[in-house]
Scaffold this motif. Structure first.
Motif, mmCIF file in Angstrom:
data_model
loop_
_atom_site.group_PDB
_atom_site.id
_atom_site.type_symbol
_atom_site.label_atom_id
_atom_site.label_comp_id
_atom_site.label_asym_id
_atom_site.label_seq_id
_atom_site.Cartn_x
_atom_site.Cartn_y
_atom_site.Cartn_z
ATOM 1 N N GLY A 203 0.813 -1.209 0.000
ATOM 2 C CA GLY A 203 0.000 0.000 0.000
ATOM 3 C C GLY A 203 0.845 1.257 0.000
ATOM 4 N N TRP A 204 1.950 1.219 0.718
ATOM 5 C CA TRP A 204 2.887 2.345 0.735
ATOM 6 C C TRP A 204 3.408 2.639 -0.673
ATOM 7 N N ARG A 205 3.746 1.590 -1.389
ATOM 8 C CA ARG A 205 4.240 1.788 -2.743
ATOM 9 C C ARG A 205 3.159 2.380 -3.655
ATOM 10 N N LEU A 206 1.925 1.945 -3.462
ATOM 11 C CA LEU A 206 0.822 2.504 -4.247
ATOM 12 C C LEU A 206 0.650 3.993 -3.954
ATOM 13 N N LEU A 207 0.654 4.339 -2.687
ATOM 14 C CA LEU A 207 0.457 5.736 -2.299
ATOM 15 C C LEU A 207 1.627 6.612 -2.736
ATOM 16 N N ALA A 208 2.841 6.097 -2.580
ATOM 17 C CA ALA A 208 4.023 6.889 -2.953
ATOM 18 C C ALA A 208 4.055 7.189 -4.447
ATOM 19 N N ALA A 209 3.457 6.297 -5.253
ATOM 20 C CA ALA A 209 3.450 6.485 -6.714
ATOM 21 C C ALA A 209 2.219 7.233 -7.207
ATOM 22 N N ASP A 210 1.290 7.548 -6.309
ATOM 23 C CA ASP A 210 0.031 8.189 -6.699
ATOM 24 C C ASP A 210 0.116 9.692 -6.452
ATOM 25 N N PRO A 211 0.096 10.509 -7.504
ATOM 26 C CA PRO A 211 0.253 11.960 -7.316
ATOM 27 C C PRO A 211 -0.914 12.602 -6.563
ATOM 28 N N ARG A 212 -2.002 11.870 -6.374
ATOM 29 C CA ARG A 212 -3.150 12.439 -5.659
ATOM 30 C C ARG A 212 -2.953 12.445 -4.146
ATOM 31 N N PHE B 106 -2.094 9.110 5.282
ATOM 32 C CA PHE B 106 -1.951 9.805 3.996
ATOM 33 C C PHE B 106 -2.996 10.916 3.890
ATOM 34 N N ARG B 107 -2.860 11.717 2.837
ATOM 35 C CA ARG B 107 -3.724 12.880 2.679
ATOM 36 C C ARG B 107 -3.960 13.121 1.198
ATOM 37 N N TYR B 108 -5.212 13.311 0.832
ATOM 38 C CA TYR B 108 -5.536 13.636 -0.559
ATOM 39 C C TYR B 108 -5.080 15.060 -0.851
ATOM 40 N N ILE B 109 -4.393 15.222 -1.966
ATOM 41 C CA ILE B 109 -3.912 16.536 -2.404
ATOM 42 C C ILE B 109 -4.490 16.806 -3.792
ATOM 43 N N PRO B 110 -5.346 17.816 -3.945
ATOM 44 C CA PRO B 110 -5.955 18.068 -5.255
ATOM 45 C C PRO B 110 -4.937 18.570 -6.270
ATOM 46 N N GLU B 111 -5.250 18.329 -7.541
ATOM 47 C CA GLU B 111 -4.348 18.762 -8.611
ATOM 48 C C GLU B 111 -4.281 20.275 -8.695
ATOM 49 N N ARG B 112 -5.441 20.920 -8.544
ATOM 50 C CA ARG B 112 -5.441 22.388 -8.581
ATOM 51 C C ARG B 112 -4.985 22.944 -7.236
ATOM 52 N N ALA C 151 -5.002 24.617 -3.827
ATOM 53 C CA ALA C 151 -6.021 24.819 -2.795
ATOM 54 C C ALA C 151 -5.321 25.138 -1.488
ATOM 55 N N SER C 152 -5.995 25.847 -0.612
ATOM 56 C CA SER C 152 -5.398 26.191 0.679
ATOM 57 C C SER C 152 -5.328 24.955 1.558
ATOM 58 N N PRO C 153 -4.384 24.915 2.500
ATOM 59 C CA PRO C 153 -4.315 23.765 3.418
ATOM 60 C C PRO C 153 -5.628 23.523 4.154
ATOM 61 N N ALA C 154 -6.321 24.605 4.541
ATOM 62 C CA ALA C 154 -7.591 24.445 5.249
ATOM 63 C C ALA C 154 -8.639 23.809 4.346
ATOM 64 N N GLU C 155 -8.636 24.188 3.085
ATOM 65 C CA GLU C 155 -9.592 23.613 2.149
ATOM 66 C C GLU C 155 -9.297 22.131 1.908
ATOM 67 N N ILE C 156 -8.015 21.795 1.850
ATOM 68 C CA ILE C 156 -7.621 20.389 1.705
ATOM 69 C C ILE C 156 -8.039 19.598 2.944
ATOM 70 N N ASP C 157 -7.896 20.207 4.114
ATOM 71 C CA ASP C 157 -8.358 19.566 5.351
ATOM 72 C C ASP C 157 -9.840 19.211 5.241
ATOM 73 N N ARG C 158 -10.628 20.197 4.810
ATOM 74 C CA ARG C 158 -12.072 19.988 4.725
ATOM 75 C C ARG C 158 -12.410 18.911 3.692
ATOM 76 N N ALA C 159 -11.660 18.882 2.589
ATOM 77 C CA ALA C 159 -11.902 17.870 1.555
ATOM 78 C C ALA C 159 -11.623 16.468 2.084
ATOM 79 N N ASN C 160 -10.560 16.305 2.871
ATOM 80 C CA ASN C 160 -10.237 14.991 3.432
ATOM 81 C C ASN C 160 -11.261 14.570 4.483
ATOM 82 N N LEU C 161 -11.691 15.526 5.307
ATOM 83 C CA LEU C 161 -12.727 15.220 6.284
ATOM 84 C C LEU C 161 -14.019 14.797 5.596
ATOM 85 N N TYR C 162 -14.387 15.543 4.561
ATOM 86 C CA TYR C 162 -15.613 15.226 3.823
ATOM 87 C C TYR C 162 -15.520 13.844 3.189
#
Length: 483
Positions: A380-389, A403-409, A411-422
């Protein structure tokens, strides 16, 4: 109502009732296609509220029908390969068989005259575990309800082993634990009259392991300021990262500063049975006390835990005698009363579950299951390390991935926080998978806790796609609303 008492005259009713219950659960296990239905508290609460506990249903079949509606249908099923949430393991069949036996016989493991063979079985399993740890011939221990109780008892023993002069002012006692240690360390300090601020948080390195240089500095500061280093809690398998503190170096520092060394191996204890990874626990043999949770990495039903100590004599700090239960004369008569070692009085025969597991599967069989989930985490680590998301925090030593989802566009860290929580909440509400969440350096992250050997890399990849889809949906909707 005597017809419901379990005894020789009701043995057939017992057999048929339990068989029907087992068949219902077996049917659920065989047909469950997702780990959760997604039911909300507001949806389920009315069904529970409508039950009138003062109006019995009269027979087990009717009660099981009702149970289907209020529990079995919407239970969270840890056996499902896409349950990737907390430290809850699928359980092995020999342990479930033992659960049925111990519940029916209903031994209480406080005194010999209530348990007999159960007492000796528990003691043999304690000896087996202490040998696996390497604590030495004077070692002992007792089964507990879980890691929190085990840690509490270990801290009690550590406090009582402090020199009497140093124990006169409890406010001077200090406990050292990494910033990734379990919250029960602070809870134990509070319950023992030390206060949560008595726990000194030691920084961790990039792999989330306690920094021994920082620990040494804190111990020296403690000594220099006239405080007392009561204990160091090393963690062998942190809840979030599965990280294992450098046990040999910590042992050396405990020896130098006269501190009790406790190893919280509630999660990492599965390594004791691992055919390939036992070396990760090198140094644990120097501990004064160890916590193990068989209900995490030995695939046992809750509850099944133990606290082990290097010197069995230290368990005397939990000993109280009552004339009606364990009078002092029983010590002279060498009657084996487990209550003399325990914080609990009445206590289930939980040891039987591990006993049956070892007698059917063997330690290597259990260890191989734990090895499988550790291998899966590496994949799983290898999958995540190779996934740009995704941004993944630390390479796993055990079976957790943070791990943490990081959008391509942008976004502010707070917005990324909210996206991961959602994404986590939406995934749970869908019932398609269950993942956990935590914070790392103040930011919201997600967590896979991999304890099911039936989970595959394909399951992990599919859940990552689901998470990304929910997060992207959230960000997309917010972008529309913002414009």
């Amino acid at each position: 109502m005597r017809s419901h008492l379990l005894n020789g005259t009701t043995a057939e009713l017992y057999r048929s009732s339990v068989t029907e219950g087992v068949e219902r659960v077996a049917s659920k296990l065989a047909t469950t296609r997702r780990p959760f239905t997604g039911v909300s508290p507001d949806e389920l609460a009315p069904a529970i509220a409508a039950v009138d506990l003062d109006q019995p249903l009269g027979d087990s079949s009717a009660a099981l029908d009702e149970l289907e509606r209020v529990y079995l249908r919407d239970a969270v099923y840890f056996h499902h390969p896409r349950y990737l949430g907390h430290l809850n393991c699928p359980v092995v069949i020999p342990a479930v068989l033992a659960e049925a036996v111990l519940s029916a016989v209903n031994s209480s493991l406080d005194t010999w005259d209530q348990s007999a063979g159960g007492t000796l079985i528990e003691r043999k399993l304690i000896d087996w575990t202490t040998r696996r740890i390497g604590l030495g011939p004077a070692a002992d221990g007792v089964f507990t309800s879980g890691g929190t109780q085990s840690n509490l008892q270990a801290m009690l023993l550590a406090r009582e082993e402090v020199k009497p002069a140093d124990r006169e002012d409890l406010s001077k006692l200090r406990v050292f634990a990494s910033e990734c240690s379990h919250f029960s360390v602070q809870k134990s300090a509070t319950l023992l009259g030390l206060g949560a601020d008595a726990v000194v948080s030691v920084p961790v390195d990039r792999d989330r392991r306690m920094q021994t240089v920082a620990l040494a500095a804190e111990l020296e500061k403690c000594r220099r300021t006239g405080l007392v280093p009561m204990a160091v809690v090393a963690t062998a398998g942190t809840t979030d990262f599965g990280s294992i503190d450098p046990l040999p170096e910590i042992a050396a520092l405990c020896d130098e500063y006269g501190a009790w060394m406790h190893v919280d191996a509630a999660y990492g204890c599965g390594l004791l049975a691992s055919p390939t990874r036992r070396a990760l626990l090198e140094g644990i043999q120097h501990a004064d006390s160890v916590t193990v949770d068989y209900h995490k990495s030995f695939f046992q039903p809750v509850s099944s835990s133990a606290v082990l100590v290097r010197d069995g004599a230290t368990l005397r700090h939990a000993t109280y005698h009552a004339d009606y239960l364990n009078p002092r004369r029983t010590v002279e008569e060498k009657i084996p009363n487990q209550v003399d070692k325990s914080l609990q009085t009445t206590r289930r025969f939980d040891a039987l579950k591990l006993w049956m597991t070892l007698r059917v599967m063997g330690a290597d069989g259990v260890g191989r299951l734990f090895d499988e989930v550790c291998d899966l985490a590496a994949e799983g680590w290898r999958l995540l390390a190779a996934d740009p998301r995704y941004d993944v925090v630390a390479e796993p030593r055990l079976s957790t991935l943070v791990f943490r989802y990081i959008p391509e566009r942008v976004a502010s860290p707070a917005e990324i926080d909210r996206a991961n929580l959602y994404a986590r909440k939406a995934l749970f509400a869908s019932g398609e998978a269950v993942v956990a969440g935590t914070k790392v350096d103040g930011r919201q992250y997600l967590k896979f806790t991999l304890l099911n050997p039936e989970t595959t890399a394909s399951d992990i990849a599919a859940v990552l796609d689901l998470i990304a889809g929910h997060a992207e949906q959230y960000l997309g909707e917010n972008l529309v609303h913002a414009s």
